[in-house]
Structure formats: structure tokens, C-alpha cells
Motif scaffolding. Structure first.
Motif, mmCIF file in Angstrom:
data_model
loop_
_atom_site.group_PDB
_atom_site.id
_atom_site.type_symbol
_atom_site.label_atom_id
_atom_site.label_comp_id
_atom_site.label_asym_id
_atom_site.label_seq_id
_atom_site.Cartn_x
_atom_site.Cartn_y
_atom_site.Cartn_z
ATOM 1 N N VAL A 1 -5.706 -23.356 24.689
ATOM 2 C CA VAL A 1 -3.925 -23.700 24.029
ATOM 3 C C VAL A 1 -3.348 -22.405 25.092
ATOM 4 O O VAL A 1 -3.652 -21.331 24.334
ATOM 5 C CB VAL A 1 -3.681 -23.711 23.236
ATOM 6 N N ASN A 2 -2.076 -22.471 25.331
ATOM 7 C CA ASN A 2 -0.987 -21.270 25.667
ATOM 8 C C ASN A 2 -0.337 -21.862 25.103
ATOM 9 O O ASN A 2 0.427 -22.518 24.878
ATOM 10 C CB ASN A 2 -1.230 -21.647 26.849
ATOM 11 N N GLU A 3 0.938 -19.870 24.325
ATOM 12 C CA GLU A 3 1.885 -19.907 23.232
ATOM 13 C C GLU A 3 2.140 -19.387 24.661
ATOM 14 O O GLU A 3 2.545 -18.496 24.638
ATOM 15 C CB GLU A 3 1.770 -19.840 21.732
ATOM 16 N N ILE A 4 3.685 -19.580 24.384
ATOM 17 C CA ILE A 4 5.205 -19.047 24.794
ATOM 18 C C ILE A 4 5.857 -19.246 23.871
ATOM 19 O O ILE A 4 7.172 -20.352 23.775
ATOM 20 C CB ILE A 4 5.422 -19.193 26.103
ATOM 21 N N ARG A 5 6.632 -17.913 23.667
ATOM 22 C CA ARG A 5 7.799 -17.056 22.942
ATOM 23 C C ARG A 5 8.956 -16.341 23.395
ATOM 24 O O ARG A 5 8.223 -15.419 24.081
ATOM 25 C CB ARG A 5 7.678 -17.056 21.119
ATOM 26 N N ALA A 6 10.231 -16.918 23.498
ATOM 27 C CA ALA A 6 11.222 -15.993 24.044
ATOM 28 C C ALA A 6 12.715 -16.358 22.964
ATOM 29 O O ALA A 6 12.418 -17.154 22.005
ATOM 30 C CB ALA A 6 11.533 -16.388 25.414
ATOM 31 N N GLY A 7 13.161 -14.977 23.027
ATOM 32 C CA GLY A 7 14.497 -14.829 22.188
ATOM 33 C C GLY A 7 14.685 -13.927 22.373
ATOM 34 O O GLY A 7 14.508 -12.685 23.468
ATOM 35 N N PHE A 8 15.648 -13.491 21.669
ATOM 36 C CA PHE A 8 16.890 -12.638 21.035
ATOM 37 C C PHE A 8 17.144 -12.246 19.841
ATOM 38 O O PHE A 8 17.757 -12.891 19.383
ATOM 39 C CB PHE A 8 17.608 -11.688 22.578
ATOM 40 N N SER A 9 17.306 -11.032 19.724
ATOM 41 C CA SER A 9 17.953 -10.953 18.508
ATOM 42 C C SER A 9 19.278 -9.674 18.222
ATOM 43 O O SER A 9 18.949 -9.191 19.167
ATOM 44 C CB SER A 9 18.103 -10.584 17.006
ATOM 45 N N ASP B 1 10.201 -11.379 16.766
ATOM 46 C CA ASP B 1 10.558 -9.953 15.979
ATOM 47 C C ASP B 1 11.300 -10.282 15.858
ATOM 48 O O ASP B 1 13.018 -10.507 16.478
ATOM 49 C CB ASP B 1 10.065 -9.310 16.786
ATOM 50 N N VAL B 2 12.336 -9.917 14.805
ATOM 51 C CA VAL B 2 13.908 -9.815 14.141
ATOM 52 C C VAL B 2 13.466 -8.694 13.475
ATOM 53 O O VAL B 2 14.959 -8.847 11.822
ATOM 54 C CB VAL B 2 14.499 -10.871 13.449
ATOM 55 N N THR B 3 12.847 -7.986 13.612
ATOM 56 C CA THR B 3 12.863 -6.275 13.465
ATOM 57 C C THR B 3 13.903 -5.734 13.829
ATOM 58 O O THR B 3 14.134 -5.094 14.715
ATOM 59 C CB THR B 3 11.529 -5.924 12.997
ATOM 60 N N ASN B 4 14.716 -5.227 12.420
ATOM 61 C CA ASN B 4 15.807 -4.173 12.453
ATOM 62 C C ASN B 4 14.681 -2.239 13.058
ATOM 63 O O ASN B 4 14.376 -2.169 12.977
ATOM 64 C CB ASN B 4 16.617 -3.700 11.943
ATOM 65 N N GLN B 5 15.397 -2.026 14.461
ATOM 66 C CA GLN B 5 14.710 -1.060 15.571
ATOM 67 C C GLN B 5 15.740 -0.505 14.745
ATOM 68 O O GLN B 5 14.602 1.220 15.326
ATOM 69 C CB GLN B 5 14.538 -1.594 16.764
ATOM 70 N N GLY C 1 1.067 -1.772 0.198
ATOM 71 C CA GLY C 1 -0.117 -0.108 -0.079
ATOM 72 C C GLY C 1 1.160 0.721 0.130
ATOM 73 O O GLY C 1 1.425 1.273 -0.756
ATOM 74 N N ALA C 2 0.158 1.884 0.788
ATOM 75 C CA ALA C 2 1.535 3.624 0.881
ATOM 76 C C ALA C 2 2.090 3.726 2.431
ATOM 77 O O ALA C 2 3.343 4.781 2.742
ATOM 78 C CB ALA C 2 0.052 4.913 1.039
ATOM 79 N N SER C 3 2.053 2.130 2.983
ATOM 80 C CA SER C 3 3.292 2.080 3.845
ATOM 81 C C SER C 3 4.826 2.676 2.866
ATOM 82 O O SER C 3 4.906 2.428 1.675
ATOM 83 C CB SER C 3 3.067 1.160 4.344
ATOM 84 N N GLY C 4 5.790 3.282 4.657
ATOM 85 C CA GLY C 4 7.078 3.557 3.740
ATOM 86 C C GLY C 4 7.860 1.741 3.929
ATOM 87 O O GLY C 4 7.427 0.616 4.432
ATOM 88 N N SER C 5 9.620 1.353 3.231
ATOM 89 C CA SER C 5 9.985 1.008 3.166
ATOM 90 C C SER C 5 10.623 -0.032 4.120
ATOM 91 O O SER C 5 11.069 -0.764 4.942
ATOM 92 C CB SER C 5 10.915 1.053 2.399
ATOM 93 N N ASP C 6 10.308 0.964 5.511
ATOM 94 C CA ASP C 6 11.292 0.810 6.923
ATOM 95 C C ASP C 6 9.377 0.302 7.638
ATOM 96 O O ASP C 6 10.022 0.227 9.503
ATOM 97 C CB ASP C 6 11.249 2.077 7.432
ATOM 98 N N MET C 7 8.701 0.453 6.778
ATOM 99 C CA MET C 7 7.274 0.166 8.285
ATOM 100 C C MET C 7 7.051 -1.845 8.266
ATOM 101 O O MET C 7 5.739 -1.723 9.047
ATOM 102 C CB MET C 7 5.865 0.526 7.981
ATOM 103 N N ALA C 8 7.196 -2.808 7.587
ATOM 104 C CA ALA C 8 7.153 -3.733 7.559
ATOM 105 C C ALA C 8 7.504 -4.982 8.818
ATOM 106 O O ALA C 8 8.732 -4.187 9.997
ATOM 107 C CB ALA C 8 8.113 -4.780 6.808
ATOM 108 N N LYS C 9 6.917 -5.516 9.524
ATOM 109 C CA LYS C 9 7.596 -6.070 10.602
ATOM 110 C C LYS C 9 8.051 -7.842 9.733
ATOM 111 O O LYS C 9 7.021 -8.777 9.423
ATOM 112 C CB LYS C 9 6.267 -6.315 11.274
ATOM 113 N N TYR C 10 9.309 -8.327 10.426
ATOM 114 C CA TYR C 10 9.421 -9.479 10.222
ATOM 115 C C TYR C 10 9.905 -10.293 11.635
ATOM 116 O O TYR C 10 10.016 -9.830 12.696
ATOM 117 C CB TYR C 10 10.935 -9.511 9.914
#
Length: 583
Positions: free
Chosen positions: A347-355, A152-156, A137-146
Motif C-alpha cells: 500500500v502506498n499513501e501520499i499526502r500533500a498540502g500547505f498551511s 503537519d500543522v505545527t507552528n514553525q 514528560g520533560a518536554s517543553g511546551s513548544d516541542m509537540a507535533k500537530y
């Protein structure tokens, strides 16, 4: 067979590749749900005493897919099993989001320049751009979520993904381009949700290689009329299998890429116009383990390493070898998770991590910058610089099924903690830059240099550090009102606490800057099955979405309080002037 509901029927889903199973029972209304199943191909079995067992085979579940499977059981005097070749639903009739998936066959077989799986995102309608700058759409190139494996491994700092994965390591991925559920926050563009490969009950492994060299017939350089050295290699190995059949599995991959290119300045001076190695090397390593501890608990852990290095960046044209840079990048990420089947409804899902990322941009020559019309020597004004990022996160999602209260309700709620830390220095140290309007008589003799017309150098501490603890919570109700109509109702709240520089005055908002606390995001959507046959669906919806605050905005704001020494004048030494440091 009569069309009535069958409560307490047993439904069993068996993952074909691993043999792991999930079992549930139908409600008083004859309905059932199995959330958070791993992607893959399933055999689904419905059975009840006094009725013939029905088995549907070959049901493929993609990432993020919601599939509706109905069973019709017939009375049977003796034990009887009816097996049918099932088909995965082509149309999702329960969701209002606009999305598309790239499956495992496409990831494995479609050619991608540079073997970057994100190059396949453009296969999804509505998505466009290159890896690292995906737009919808009209979103910028830095607005996506990965997201990879739910983390989440999006560059902050600046957008894009801060991790890299071998194409051989990606199982499949989904791209949501519009109207996604309240589960996803801090995003105004595409949501790219990928899952990595895991091991199965069968040992499997693959290897590959791609090789290209200048001696295979490359075209000559336009300026030198010679074929410059060139060497490109892409190779890798991957494999997986059972640790304990039906219980524990592993998968690992390694990929190496080398692009041995040549940079060539074009200054017109032979002493500078020499070939320079412009090599690019990339290393991708991943290991993953999955454990089906019991039918109630499925655990996984994945660790990935992505390192790359480049030489003589920006060398070419008037930029000499001494005016170029080299860069190294070390990237790590870890994801762990547990899916807990509490009951037939919960059902319960837990996710943890770092990048993490660790980047260094270094100058080929740590000396003052000399910018002549024909040749540029010395350290660029943005180098040396280094920047690091460490993002820690924990996500907990709870799903609950309400089978018969004015229709069916698939409820989901969650809490998400995300703590980005971004720090570095730019430049570190600073060498300054001289600008000249003409070339010297002899580049090797500084005595022949003309008088410069400008000199600049930043003053003060160029380092920065930003810590941005972020909290998010949401509630989602996917309400099946009738067999044909589903409403997707959600609300979300996000709070970012570390995006402001408390010691930098704002000319627009004097005084203490308050936290932005009003990030409430209501979302409403619908999906209507026109004929009730799962072949034609009308979707629509509206919602409010807040994007993340890029942390380079915060770091760049800090640069406004740095001083800068600036001198400008004419070539004549009698007309020089000096300006006081700017603050």
C-alpha cells in the motif's frame, strides 16, 4: 477448525457508514494485513470455498490503531454464514509506543472551555497543558507535533498549532506521549494526530448555540461597582452526506465565536479610566470531499479557514487605550491525499498540502511610547509588527507485508519534504519609548511633562525572512516474532538546511556554520503479550529523537545585529548624557 493455516482465503473489510470495501487474501501462512484503513466501524468477512463464511460486525478502528483479528473457518457441506458481534481489541499488542485516543463520542459530548478540541488532550495519560502548549514528560511546551489528516500543522515559529478547527469538525485524535515509531521526526514532545469528519451514505447535520450576556446576572466590576457590558456567543452548523452513494462524499462545517468583553484602565485619571471594547471574534470554516475511485484508490481533499480578531489587547491597569493593541490573524490550510492499494501486500499513501498564517499586531496609537508611573500612552515597543508563515509539504509512505520470514514483518518506509517559510518585521515602524519617574501636572499639556529619564529606539532594518527546506526519510519494521512478541525497529534521518543566518557572526562558532548533518535516529521497542490473550501487555523501548529548530530563534538572532539608540539621564536637563548607537 483444526488450527491449520488457510492460504488464499478472502478477507473483506466494509466500512459501515460509507459502504466502501477493501479486499485482500491470506498468505501461505494464513495471515493477512490491511494497512491505512480509514477510521470508523467495520464489518469484516472471511470466506473460502468449502468453508462456512464468518462475519464479524461492529469492529471499531481508531486513528493510528493496529487491530489483530483472527478467524476460525469450519467445513461446510452447503453455503453457510456465521455472523458474530465483534469487539474491537481493547489492548494493542503489536506496538510499543505509549499513547491514548480521544474518540468521537468524547469529542462530541465532553464540555470544553472555548470549544477548543485540544483542551481534551489532557484526557490522555502522560499529557498535560493547555491548547498550544501541550507537554509530555520533560518536554517543553513548544516541542509537540500537530498533524491533521496526515499533514503537519505545527507552528514553525514558536510551537503550538498554527491552525484552528471547529470542535464539530474533529472525528477523533490520538496522542503519542513516548516511544513513537520512526515515521515521526522533528519532535521531542507529544505527537497529536487528528482526523477530520467525512461524509457518509446518510445525510446528517447538526447545529448548536451558546449565549451568555451581562443582563443574565454577571457580577459587578470590583473597581467601578458596575456591571460592564458582556456578550458571548458560540454557534455553528455542519453537515455531510453522499455525492454518489458508496463512492463520493462531502462534509462541511462553519462556526462563529464572539466574546464581547470590556477592558477598563485603572490609572486614577478619569480621562483614561473609561471602558473600551475588548471583543474577540473567531471564524472556523472547513470543507472536505472523499472519493473511492476504485477499490485500489481512495482520494480526499480538505480545506480549512480560521480567522480571528481581537481589540484593545493589554488595555487595563496603567495601560491606557492608546497604549493597547489590536490583532488580526488569517490562517489557511489545504490537505490532499491518495491511498493506493497496490496488492494484497503493498500500500502506498501520499499526502500533500500547505498551511499558512498571516498575523498583524497593530498599535491603537502609532505614536511614541510615554511610560509614566500612573499611565502608559502610545505604541508599545513591540508594535506594530507583522509575521507570516507558509509551510509546504509532501509525504510519501510505502507499506509492505512479509508474512512468513522468521515471523511476520510489517515494513514501512517513507520520504518527507517540508519547507517552512517564516518572514515579518518587528517593530515596523519603530516609534521609540520615553520613560518618566513622575506624572505630569496635566496629561493634556505636554509643556507640563517632566524631563524623561530614558529614551530608546531600535535602528536599522527590522525585517527578517527564513526559508528552511527540510528533508526526512525513515524505515520501520514491526516484526511479529511470535504470537506474543513484537519488535518495533526503526531508523530515521532528518536534515534542516535553512536555520542558520549566514551573515550573522557567531561568537561561539567563528567562520562558516556547517549544516547539522548527523541527525540519525535509531529506535527499538518491544511489546509482549504476557498470556497470549491480548489482555496484558508489557512494553518498552529506547530511541533517539531530534526536535525541530524554532524559526523565531533564527529571527531573534538577526535582531542582535540591529543598532539601538539609547539615552539615559536624570530629571535635570543639565545632567543628560547620550550613548552611541549599539551594534
Amino acid at each position: 477448525e483444526s488450527g491449520g493455516a488457510l492460504p488464499a482465503a478472502t478477507i473483506t473489510a466494509t466500512h459501515v457508514d460509507t459502504g466502501t470495501m477493501r479486499t485482500t487474501t491470506t498468505s501461505s501462512a494464513g495471515t493477512y494485513v490491511m494497512p491505512a484503513l480509514p477510521v470508523g466501524t467495520y464489518t469484516i468477512k472471511a470466506e473460502m470455498a468449502g468453508f462456512a463464511t464468518v462475519v464479524k460486525e461492529g469492529i471499531r478502528l481508531a486513528v493510528g490503531q493496529s487491530a489483530a483479528l483472527d478467524f476460525s473457518l469450519k467445513l461446510a457441506a452447503v453455503a453457510e454464514t456465521i455472523t458474530v458481534a465483534g469487539e474491537s481489541p481493547l489492548v494493542d499488542t503489536k506496538r510499543s509506543d505509549l499513547s491514548g485516543s480521544v474518540d468521537v463520542k468524547q469529542v462530541e459530548n465532553l464540555p470544553v472551555n472555548g470549544r477548543d478540541w485540544l483542551g481534551l488532550v489532557a484526557l490522555v495519560p502522560g499529557a498535560r497543558g493547555n491548547p498550544g502548549s501541550i507537554q509530555v514528560g520533560a518536554s517543553g511546551s513548544d516541542m509537540a507535533k500537530y498533524q491533521v489528516d496526515g499533514v503537519d500543522v505545527t507552528n514553525q515559529c514558536c510551537g503550538g498549532s498554527n491552525q484552528g478547527y471547529s470542535q464539530e469538525n474533529i472525528e477523533e485524535f490520538k496522542v503519542e506521549t513516548n516511544r513513537y515509531d520512526a515515521e515521526y521526526g522533528r519532535v521531542n514532545g507529544a505527537v497529536i494526530n487528528a482526523v477530520t469528519k467525512s461524509g457518509t451514505n446518510a445525510f446528517r447535520g447538526t447545529g448548536f448555540g451558546f449565549f451568555r450576556e451581562d443582563r443574565f446576572g454577571d457580577a459587578p466590576n470590583f473597581f467601578t461597582k458596575q456591571v460592564a457590558p458582556f456578550d458571548q456567543k458560540q454557534s455553528g452548523l455542519n453537515g455531510g452526506g453522499p455525492i454518489v452513494k458508496g463512492k463520493a462524499f462531502y462534509f462541511a462545517s462553519f462556526e462563529y465565536q464572539k466574546l464581547a468583553n470590556t477592558a477598563h484602565p485603572n490609572t486614577g485619571y478619569p480621562q483614561f479610566d473609561v471602558d473600551a471594547s475588548a471583543d474577540r471574534k473567531r471564524y472556523y470554516t472547513t470543507g472536505r470531499a472523499d472519493i473511492q475511485k476504485s477499490e485500489a484508490h481512495r482520494l480526499f481533499a480538505r480545506a480549512s479557514v480560521f480567522d480571528w480578531k481581537s481589540l484593545n489587547d493589554s488595555v487595563g491597569g496603567t495601560t491606557t487605550i492608546s497604549g493597547g493593541t489590536g490583532q488580526t490573524s488569517k490562517n489557511r490550510d489545504l490537505s490532499v491525499g491518495d491511498t493506493w492499494v497496490i496488492s494484497a501486500r503493498a500500500v502506498n499513501e501520499i499526502r500533500a498540502g500547505f498551511s499558512s498564517i498571516n498575523n498583524l499586531l497593530d498599535s491603537n496609537s502609532r505614536t511614541v511610547r510615554l511610560a509614566f508611573p500612573s499611565a502608559t500612552l502610545g505604541s508599545p515597543t513591540n508594535s506594530p509588527q507583522w509575521w507570516k508563515e507558509m509551510n509546504i509539504q509532501v509525504n510519501d509512505l510505502f507499506s509492505y507485508f512479509v508474512p512468513s520470514w522468521h515471523g511476520e514483518h510489517n515494513l514501512k518506509s517513507g520520504f518527507q519534504f517540508f519547507r517552512p517559510h517564516f518572514w515579518g518585521a518587528f517593530p515596523d515602524p519603530a516609534y521609540g519609548s520615553f520613560t518618566f519617574t513622575k506624572d505630569p501636572a496635566n496629561f493634556n499639556d505636554p509643556k507640563t511633562y517632566p524631563n524623561p529619564t530614558q529614551y530608546t529606539i531600535p535602528l536599522g532594518d527590522t525585517s527578517y525572512t527564513i526559508m528552511n527546506p527540510t528533508y526526512g526519510m525513515f524505515f520501520q519494521d514491526n516484526w511479529t516474532v511470535t504470537h506474543s512478541l513484537t519488535l518495533n525497529l526503526g531508523i530515521r534521518y532528518d536534515l534542516e538546511t535553512g536555520t542558520s543566518n549566514t551573515d550573522v557572526p557567531s561568537p561561539i562558532q567563528p567562520g562558516i556554520r556547517p549544516l547539522d548533518k548527523n541527525n540519525v535516529s535509531p529506535r527499538v521497542g518491544f511489546a509482549y503479550d504476557l498470556r497470549g490473550d491480548g489482555r496484558s501487555v508489557v512494553r518498552g523501548g529506547i530511541g533517539r529523537y531530534y526536535d525541530k529548530v524554532m524559526l523565531n530563534l533564527t529571527s531573534n538572532e538577526r535582531r542582535t545585529i540591529l543598532g539601538q539608540f539609547s539615552w539615559a539621564g536624570s530629571p535635570s536637563p543639565t545632567t543628560r548624557r547620550r550613548t552611541s548607537p549599539a551594534a
